[in-house]
Design a protein around this motif. Structure first.
Motif, mmCIF file in Angstrom:
data_model
loop_
_atom_site.group_PDB
_atom_site.id
_atom_site.type_symbol
_atom_site.label_atom_id
_atom_site.label_comp_id
_atom_site.label_asym_id
_atom_site.label_seq_id
_atom_site.Cartn_x
_atom_site.Cartn_y
_atom_site.Cartn_z
ATOM 1 N N PHE A 117 44.077 44.664 42.649
ATOM 2 C CA PHE A 117 43.708 44.697 41.387
ATOM 3 C C PHE A 117 44.396 43.884 40.569
ATOM 4 O O PHE A 117 44.107 42.773 39.651
ATOM 5 N N LYS A 175 44.397 40.278 40.994
ATOM 6 C CA LYS A 175 42.982 39.710 40.384
ATOM 7 C C LYS A 175 42.078 39.560 41.803
ATOM 8 O O LYS A 175 41.051 38.476 41.666
ATOM 9 N N ASP A 192 38.451 40.644 40.783
ATOM 10 C CA ASP A 192 37.796 40.088 39.736
ATOM 11 C C ASP A 192 36.516 39.751 39.842
ATOM 12 O O ASP A 192 35.678 40.074 38.856
ATOM 13 N N ASN A 199 39.969 41.098 31.795
ATOM 14 C CA ASN A 199 41.366 41.416 31.553
ATOM 15 C C ASN A 199 41.555 42.922 31.205
ATOM 16 O O ASN A 199 42.560 43.508 31.710
ATOM 17 N N ARG A 234 40.364 45.181 34.096
ATOM 18 C CA ARG A 234 41.527 45.109 35.380
ATOM 19 C C ARG A 234 42.557 46.256 34.672
ATOM 20 O O ARG A 234 43.111 46.853 35.758
ATOM 21 N N THR A 265 43.633 49.351 36.752
ATOM 22 C CA THR A 265 45.127 49.778 37.540
ATOM 23 C C THR A 265 45.909 51.104 36.942
ATOM 24 O O THR A 265 46.432 51.540 37.462
#
Length: 427
Positions: free
Chosen positions: A11, A14, A17, A32, A35, A39
């Protein structure tokens, strides 16, 4: 399953993604945010349950698009899943227990040897989880112990069905961990409704759970509530250059129980006058032919609300067909008709007990004045207080948000998009 440390690294690099873009097709800034959200929860899972093998699940909230107050009369609805969701980082355990850590709530532990209904647990998250577990066993599906870290950005109190999203999330986890993801979204929705009705103690319909579980736009006919006819309607709102906004007018829901209850009560009065239990059991043409007789048996408001029901069923069919054929102007026109009908016939825009307090009326009027031909709006959900729904061109959506928040406050307008999948295993 993937080791939590390894999935965290993927993650952060990316590598997921593309998966996130499919779930949240808004813009790069949204990815963004997602993500980091994922995380953060993986790190929380590691801190609580160790660096174990995990799977990740997601279930969205929903919005009602058409069919305002039709489901309780076994009518038709059009709903849609949205890009706000609940996510869970999940790992198996060998303790025959379910351990859930949910952001903002006390930890929950459930022993799988004790999942029977408990009156004292009504209205709690524990009751929902036990209800889903019971629903699975009643259907002959497998259950087992697991650990989960959960977070949700589905708004509470905005008519977006945070409880149905949670029920769908638990059902999808059980489907993935113990049933090879073979349980249909429809079965998961039915089990979610069972949990909310029988364990949580809320007599909700099936629309919320179905929209959260199935995903995208969903046309549902509840004529036979035991076997509802469900059609997923795939439509990309963003391709039409539009966003969906939900505006919270900050109206109080206190003392509105009688207002909500009066709608199904009066609709049932009309049905009873025609020898039936619900309006969904009556032919539309027969109803309209009977209005001269009904006007002598029931109140005029009850008749108006029944007219709304029959016309709203027709509008749901038109909206669904328009989306399938990508006739977006026809769809918008019908959404406006639906909103006008809720205002004039259903009369769920403000409480007659407090007629001077009309935040939804104000929000609708200001929105129509601002949008002109660049969008449409309608009451969202049960009405009387709460939220409105707005379909607005992307080119002016930021301007609209600033405009309406001058009246209803910062972050009262939520810019959303339609999500193309319901409850799902992310990875």
């Amino acid at each position: 399953m993937i080791n939590s440390g390894e999935i965290l690294r993927k993650f952060e690099n990316k590598e997921f993604d593309d998966v996130l873009i499919k779930l949240y097709p808004d813009n790069r800034e949204a990815i963004n945010y997602q993500r980091k959200r994922y995380t953060d929860m993986i790190n929380k899972s590691i801190s609580l349950f160790g660096d174990t093998d995990v799977e990740i699940y997601s279930a969205p909230g929903r919005t009602e698009v058409g069919g305002n107050h039709t489901d309780h009369q076994h009518g038709e609805v059009l709903a849609a899943s949205i890009n706000l969701d609940a996510i869970a980082i999940v790992s198996n355990n060998s303790h025959n227990k379910i351990n859930i850590y949910s952001i903002g709530y006390a930890p929950i532990e459930i022993d799988l040897n004790n999942i029977s209904y408990n009156k004292e647990e009504e209205g709690t998250t524990t009751s929902i989880i036990k209800g889903v577990l019971n629903g699975f066993t009643n259907h002959g599906f497998k259950i087992g112990g697991f650990n989960a870290c959960i977070t949700s950005d589905v708004l509470n109190g905005a008519g977006l069905s945070s409880s149905a999203a949670f029920e769908t999330l638990i059902g999808t986890i059980l489907s993935g961990l113990f049933n090879n993801m073979t349980i249909s979204p429809v079965d998961i929705a039915i089990i979610g409704q069972y949990a909310e009705n029988q364990f949580f103690g809320k007599p909700c319909g099936l629309m919320d759970q179905m929209a959260c579980s199935v995903g995208n736009f969903v046309h549902i006919n509840f004529k036979n509530p035991e076997k509802p006819v469900i059609e997923q309607v795939n439509f990309d709102l963003n391709k039409e250059g539009y966003s969906l906004c939900i505006v919270d007018t900050k109206g109080s829901h206190a003392d509105l129980t009688d207002d909500y209850a009066s709608i199904p009560y009066e609709m049932k009065e009309v049905a009873a006058a025609m020898g039936k239990n619900l309006l969904g059991e009556i032919n539309s043409e027969e109803f309209f032919n009977e209005i001269p007789v009904l006007s002598k048996k029931v109140s005029s408001r009850a008749i108006l609300r029944a007219i709304h029901f029959f016309n709203e069923n027709r509008r749901v069919q038109v909206e669904s067909k328009a989306l399938k054929n990508y006739e977006f102007e026809e769809f918008l026109h019908t959404v406006k008709e639906s909103g006008d009908s809720s205002y004039k016939l259903l009369q769920n825009i403000y409480s007659p007990k407090d007629a001077t307090n009309q935040p939804i009326s104000l929000a609708l009027t200001l929105t129509e004045n601002f949008l002109g031909d660049d969008g449409v709006c309608r009451v969202h959900g049960g009405g009387f207080a709460g939220t409105i729904q707005v379909f607005v061109k992307n080119s002016i959506v930021d301007e609209y948000k600033k405009y309406i928040e001058k009246v209803f406050g910062t972050d009262s307008c939520h810019i959303l998009s339609i999500r193309n999948v319901g409850g799902t295993k992310v990875c």
